[in-house]
Design a protein around this motif. Structure first.
Motif, PDB file in Angstrom:
ATOM      1  N   ASP A   1      -8.461   8.899  -4.450  1.00 23.73           N
ATOM      2  CA  ASP A   1      -7.548  10.037  -4.614  1.00 23.73           C
ATOM      3  C   ASP A   1      -6.252   9.835  -3.831  1.00 23.73           C
ATOM      4  O   ASP A   1      -5.224  10.434  -4.160  1.00 23.73           O
ATOM      5  N   ASP A   2      -6.306   9.028  -2.765  1.00 23.74           N
ATOM      6  CA  ASP A   2      -5.143   8.820  -1.904  1.00 23.74           C
ATOM      7  C   ASP A   2      -4.296   7.633  -2.332  1.00 23.74           C
ATOM      8  O   ASP A   2      -3.319   7.290  -1.655  1.00 23.74           O
ATOM      9  N   ILE A   3      -4.655   6.997  -3.452  1.00 26.24           N
ATOM     10  CA  ILE A   3      -3.904   5.836  -3.940  1.00 26.24           C
ATOM     11  C   ILE A   3      -2.926   6.291  -5.017  1.00 26.24           C
ATOM     12  O   ILE A   3      -3.328   6.842  -6.042  1.00 26.24           O
ATOM     13  N   GLU A   4      -1.635   6.082  -4.755  1.00 29.88           N
ATOM     14  CA  GLU A   4      -0.618   6.467  -5.726  1.00 29.88           C
ATOM     15  C   GLU A   4      -0.555   5.484  -6.884  1.00 29.88           C
ATOM     16  O   GLU A   4      -0.344   5.877  -8.034  1.00 29.88           O
ATOM     17  N   CYS A   5      -0.733   4.200  -6.575  1.00 28.53           N
ATOM     18  CA  CYS A   5      -0.719   3.192  -7.640  1.00 28.53           C
ATOM     19  C   CYS A   5      -1.387   1.920  -7.146  1.00 28.53           C
ATOM     20  O   CYS A   5      -1.528   1.697  -5.932  1.00 28.53           O
ATOM     21  N   PHE A   6      -1.819   1.118  -8.085  1.00 27.18           N
ATOM     22  CA  PHE A   6      -2.233  -0.261  -7.843  1.00 27.18           C
ATOM     23  C   PHE A   6      -1.186  -1.149  -8.494  1.00 27.18           C
ATOM     24  O   PHE A   6      -0.687  -0.842  -9.581  1.00 27.18           O
ATOM     25  N   TYR A   7      -0.857  -2.257  -7.844  1.00 29.16           N
ATOM     26  CA  TYR A   7       0.130  -3.153  -8.436  1.00 29.16           C
ATOM     27  C   TYR A   7      -0.155  -4.592  -8.039  1.00 29.16           C
ATOM     28  O   TYR A   7      -0.838  -4.869  -7.035  1.00 29.16           O
ATOM     29  N   SER A   8       0.337  -5.509  -8.851  1.00 32.30           N
ATOM     30  CA  SER A   8       0.174  -6.937  -8.550  1.00 32.30           C
ATOM     31  C   SER A   8       1.511  -7.509  -8.110  1.00 32.30           C
ATOM     32  O   SER A   8       2.566  -7.136  -8.624  1.00 32.30           O
TER      33      SER A   8
ATOM     34  N   ALA B   1      -2.971  -1.756  -3.161  1.00 29.85           N
ATOM     35  CA  ALA B   1      -3.095  -0.315  -3.326  1.00 29.85           C
ATOM     36  C   ALA B   1      -2.024   0.335  -2.471  1.00 29.85           C
ATOM     37  O   ALA B   1      -1.948   0.095  -1.260  1.00 29.85           O
ATOM     38  N   ALA B   2      -1.178   1.159  -3.101  1.00 30.99           N
ATOM     39  CA  ALA B   2      -0.140   1.888  -2.382  1.00 30.99           C
ATOM     40  C   ALA B   2      -0.627   3.317  -2.172  1.00 30.99           C
ATOM     41  O   ALA B   2      -0.969   4.013  -3.134  1.00 30.99           O
ATOM     42  N   THR B   3      -0.655   3.764  -0.925  1.00 29.01           N
ATOM     43  CA  THR B   3      -1.276   5.040  -0.602  1.00 29.01           C
ATOM     44  C   THR B   3      -0.246   6.127  -0.313  1.00 29.01           C
ATOM     45  O   THR B   3       0.954   5.876  -0.183  1.00 29.01           O
ATOM     46  N   THR B   4      -0.754   7.343  -0.185  1.00 28.32           N
ATOM     47  CA  THR B   4       0.093   8.496   0.114  1.00 28.32           C
ATOM     48  C   THR B   4       0.691   8.400   1.510  1.00 28.32           C
ATOM     49  O   THR B   4       1.626   9.138   1.837  1.00 28.32           O
ATOM     50  N   GLU B   5       0.159   7.522   2.360  1.00 27.94           N
ATOM     51  CA  GLU B   5       0.718   7.316   3.706  1.00 27.94           C
ATOM     52  C   GLU B   5       1.944   6.421   3.678  1.00 27.94           C
ATOM     53  O   GLU B   5       2.575   6.190   4.708  1.00 27.94           O
ATOM     54  N   GLY B   6       2.254   5.882   2.471  1.00 21.27           N
ATOM     55  CA  GLY B   6       3.368   4.948   2.384  1.00 21.27           C
ATOM     56  C   GLY B   6       2.987   3.532   2.778  1.00 21.27           C
ATOM     57  O   GLY B   6       3.857   2.687   2.995  1.00 21.27           O
ATOM     58  N   ARG B   7       1.694   3.256   2.854  1.00 25.36           N
ATOM     59  CA  ARG B   7       1.192   1.922   3.214  1.00 25.36           C
ATOM     60  C   ARG B   7       0.739   1.178   1.959  1.00 25.36           C
ATOM     61  O   ARG B   7       0.319   1.796   0.972  1.00 25.36           O
ATOM     62  N   ASN B   8       0.803  -0.161   2.005  1.00 21.99           N
ATOM     63  CA  ASN B   8       0.350  -1.006   0.910  1.00 21.99           C
ATOM     64  C   ASN B   8      -0.738  -1.938   1.428  1.00 21.99           C
ATOM     65  O   ASN B   8      -0.500  -2.684   2.390  1.00 21.99           O
ATOM     66  N   TYR B   9      -1.895  -1.884   0.809  1.00 24.80           N
ATOM     67  CA  TYR B   9      -3.038  -2.662   1.281  1.00 24.80           C
ATOM     68  C   TYR B   9      -3.430  -3.716   0.243  1.00 24.80           C
ATOM     69  O   TYR B   9      -3.573  -3.407  -0.938  1.00 24.80           O
ATOM     70  N   LEU B  10      -3.630  -4.940   0.720  1.00 23.91           N
ATOM     71  CA  LEU B  10      -4.069  -6.030  -0.148  1.00 23.91           C
ATOM     72  C   LEU B  10      -5.561  -5.889  -0.418  1.00 23.91           C
ATOM     73  O   LEU B  10      -6.363  -5.776   0.517  1.00 23.91           O
ATOM     74  N   LEU B  11      -5.941  -5.904  -1.683  1.00 27.06           N
ATOM     75  CA  LEU B  11      -7.342  -5.754  -2.079  1.00 27.06           C
ATOM     76  C   LEU B  11      -7.902  -7.074  -2.583  1.00 27.06           C
ATOM     77  O   LEU B  11      -7.175  -7.916  -3.100  1.00 27.06           O
TER      78      LEU B  11
END
Length: 251
Positions: A159-166, A173-183
């Motif tokens: 629910d906290d993920i605004e988008c997934f991108y490559s 995963a880009a989150t509502t905190e403004g952070r981007n996490y490598l999955l």
């Protein structure tokens, strides 16, 4: 190998035809509706292979085969990435998700050429596919993801993920905190893990979460641009081939 394309979006049909020509596949005809296709089959020799869109402007393409006996192999071209994939696999040579990727198309054509001797014995159960489109298989979707941050594992709620991108062969995963996490996954794997009610694949690089869309703007070449609440690293564009399905998804 003689091939026809049944696709109601004429730009998509022409693009697919050009891609097939590069693979030495002869496209003899482009058809755009159920009615037009029925009339064509009544008076023409059936092709070796059909590239078949599911949803046409005047109904489901399966209606064609309620009146015409299929004597061709079929590769589905579909936006129904969350529906009936099992039936597509069982009842066709292959299926391609829109927007069609050139490498995936090449693989599907190669698969057809390998299976061609067996195609005549294929039993196509369109009723089975139609049932699954109306009543898709119940599936558990992922509610959370993990990402490695240094020596730690970060738990991220879907629910906290605004988008997934490559990007650069990685999936983020880009989150509502403004952070981007490598999955440790790919966008292709995500298509079976994300709840389609909330996540939509806008193009080959992005899935967006409907709950975090701030604005939708008309863009060049009949495309759309999406603005999210926090993510602004890249432009998010709905490809022309996906605009209609995106609008239906929004509703």
């Amino acid at each position: 190998m003689k091939t026809i394309i049944i696709e109601d979006e004429k730009p998509s049909a022409r693009r697919l035809s050009r891609l097939l020509e590069r693979l030495d596949v002869e496209v003899t005809t482009l058809l755009h509706s159920v009615k037009e296709s029925i009339e064509w089959f009544k008076s023409h020799e059936h092709p070796d292979l059909i590239f078949l869109d599911i949803q046409l402007s005047d109904g489901l393409s399966f209606e064609i085969f309620e009146q015409i006996e299929v004597r061709s192999a079929i590769i589905f071209t579909t936006a129904y990435d969350e529906y009936a994939l099992q039936a597509f696999k069982l009842n066709s040579i292959d299926y391609l998700l829109k927007p069609i990727d050139e490498e995936e198309l090449q693989g599907a054509v190669k698969k057809y050429r390998l299976l061609k001797p067996k195609v005549q014995n294929m039993a196509l159960d369109f009723e089975d596919i139609k049932r699954l489109l109306v009543n898709p298989i119940e599936r558990e979707y992922k509610k959370r993801f993990t990402a490695k941050v240094g020596q730690h594992l970060k738990i991220i709620n879907a629910d906290d993920i605004e988008c997934f991108y490559s990007e650069n062969k990685g999936t983020y995963a880009a989150t509502t905190e403004g952070r981007n996490y490598l999955l440790d996954t790919t966008l292709e794997n995500l298509q079976n893990e994300l709840q389609p009610q909330f996540f939509f694949r806008t193009n080959r690089k992005f899935y967006v979460n409907i709950n975090h869309i701030k604005d939708i703007i008309s863009y060049t070449n009949s495309r759309l641009q999406i603005k999210l609440n926090h993510f602004s690293n890249q432009e998010i564009i709905v490809s022309r081939e996906r605009v209609r399905d995106f609008k239906l998804w929004l509703e």
